[in-house]
Design a protein around this motif. Structure first.
Motif, PDB file in Angstrom:
ATOM      1  N   LYS A 182       0.827  -1.210   0.000  1.00 56.55           N
ATOM      2  CA  LYS A 182       0.000   0.000   0.000  1.00 56.55           C
ATOM      3  C   LYS A 182       0.861   1.259   0.000  1.00 56.55           C
ATOM      4  N   ALA A 187       2.210   1.763  -3.438  1.00 64.47           N
ATOM      5  CA  ALA A 187       1.161   2.203  -4.358  1.00 64.47           C
ATOM      6  C   ALA A 187       0.797   3.659  -4.115  1.00 64.47           C
ATOM      7  N   ASP A 188       0.708   4.044  -2.846  1.00 67.72           N
ATOM      8  CA  ASP A 188       0.385   5.440  -2.528  1.00 67.72           C
ATOM      9  C   ASP A 188       1.482   6.379  -3.014  1.00 67.72           C
ATOM     10  N   GLU A 209       3.645   5.832  -5.388  1.00 68.04           N
ATOM     11  CA  GLU A 209       3.631   5.835  -6.853  1.00 68.04           C
ATOM     12  C   GLU A 209       2.624   6.852  -7.373  1.00 68.04           C
ATOM     13  N   ARG A 210       1.465   6.932  -6.714  1.00 69.29           N
ATOM     14  CA  ARG A 210       0.456   7.920  -7.131  1.00 69.29           C
ATOM     15  C   ARG A 210       0.899   9.334  -6.808  1.00 69.29           C
ATOM     16  N   MET A 211       1.626   9.517  -5.724  1.00 67.69           N
ATOM     17  CA  MET A 211       2.108  10.849  -5.346  1.00 67.69           C
ATOM     18  C   MET A 211       3.224  11.325  -6.262  1.00 67.69           C
ATOM     19  N   GLY A 237       5.032  12.482  -9.340  1.00 63.87           N
ATOM     20  CA  GLY A 237       4.602  13.124 -10.575  1.00 63.87           C
ATOM     21  C   GLY A 237       5.410  12.662 -11.772  1.00 63.87           C
ATOM     22  N   TYR A 253       5.856  -0.950  -9.688  1.00 63.58           N
ATOM     23  CA  TYR A 253       5.711   0.496  -9.466  1.00 63.58           C
ATOM     24  C   TYR A 253       6.788   1.187 -10.299  1.00 63.58           C
TER      25      TYR A 253
END
Length: 236
Positions: free
Chosen positions: A139, A142-143, A145-147, A149, A184
């Motif tokens: 998790k 994944a978090d 990776e989304r943060m 840019g 990721y």
């Protein structure tokens, strides 16, 4: 005197502070702290009663513990070097937000895995910790990776102290085979970019006991007892 960073081996989260000091390039020294032997001893407890690394002994002889506090201390002095930002700016807030995530969610995700490894947990308890840790590490990745840019670094086009701290924690997947970082791709690219960095290579060499080719700021290592005696008000 030049500041002294007390770094933990093996594989302490203090790795990121070594990288940060290398990137900064200002004079500093290092002090090796073995875990658990030295870190829980009487000498080190005078610096850090929590018995954790890292600790930074400032040029004034004051002790600062906790990675986030140490990195912010370095960052306030390294604004011109491009590693930190002035307070009350959006960039400063973004850096603190990223450091806070790395210091809590990303770091903390590995805690159950380290606990099982360091305390010899076996059987169902070990499996429970492994399952919990695997989910938490996945998790956190994944978090993050989304943060992340489109830029090459955590905060975009400019490397910061957050990248130094990230690499010290991200390498823990070597000890805990719970994810494939290839899942990721953004983090994998960041990891590879950092592993190729001279400051990161130097930090690896330091942990391996062969500190070579540091920045102009690195002034060598000092023994634990000698370093602790420099603590302001120690009476030494």
């Amino acid at each position: 005197m030049s500041p002294i960073l007390f770094y933990g081996v093996p594989s302490g989260c203090s790795f990121g502070s070594i990288v940060a000091l290398e990137w900064f390039g200002a004079p500093y020294r290092l002090c090796r702290v073995r875990m658990p032997e030295d870190v829980s001893g009487a000498a080190y407890s005078r610096l850090n009663p929590v018995a954790e690394t890292p600790t930074l002994l400032t040029a004034e002889g004051a002790a600062i513990s906790e990675s986030m506090a140490i990195l912010n201390h370095i960052g306030a002095r390294a604004i011109d070097a491009g590693l930190g930002f002035a307070q009350h700016t959006p960039e400063f807030d973004r850096l603190n937000q990223m450091l806070a995530f790395l210091n809590t969610s990303f770091f903390g995700a590995f805690a159950p895995l380290w606990h099982a490894l360091e305390h010899g947990i076996e059987g169902e308890a070990r499996q429970a910790l492994a399952d919990y840790g695997r989910a938490a590490v996945a998790k956190a990745h994944a978090d993050l990776e989304r943060m992340l840019g489109a830029g090459p670094w955590l905060l975009g086009e400019r490397r910061t102290l957050a990248d130094a701290y990230f690499i010290g924690i991200a390498r823990w997947t070597r000890y805990h085979d719970v994810i494939d970082r290839g899942d990721y791709p953004g983090l994998q690219r960041l990891y590879e970019r950092l592993e190729a960095d001279p400051g990161v290579a130097f930090a690896h060499a330091v942990e391996a006991g062969r500190p070579e080719n540091g920045s102009a700021g690195f002034e060598g290592e000092v023994g634990l007892d000698e370093a602790v005696a420099l603590l302001s008000g120690s009476g030494a």
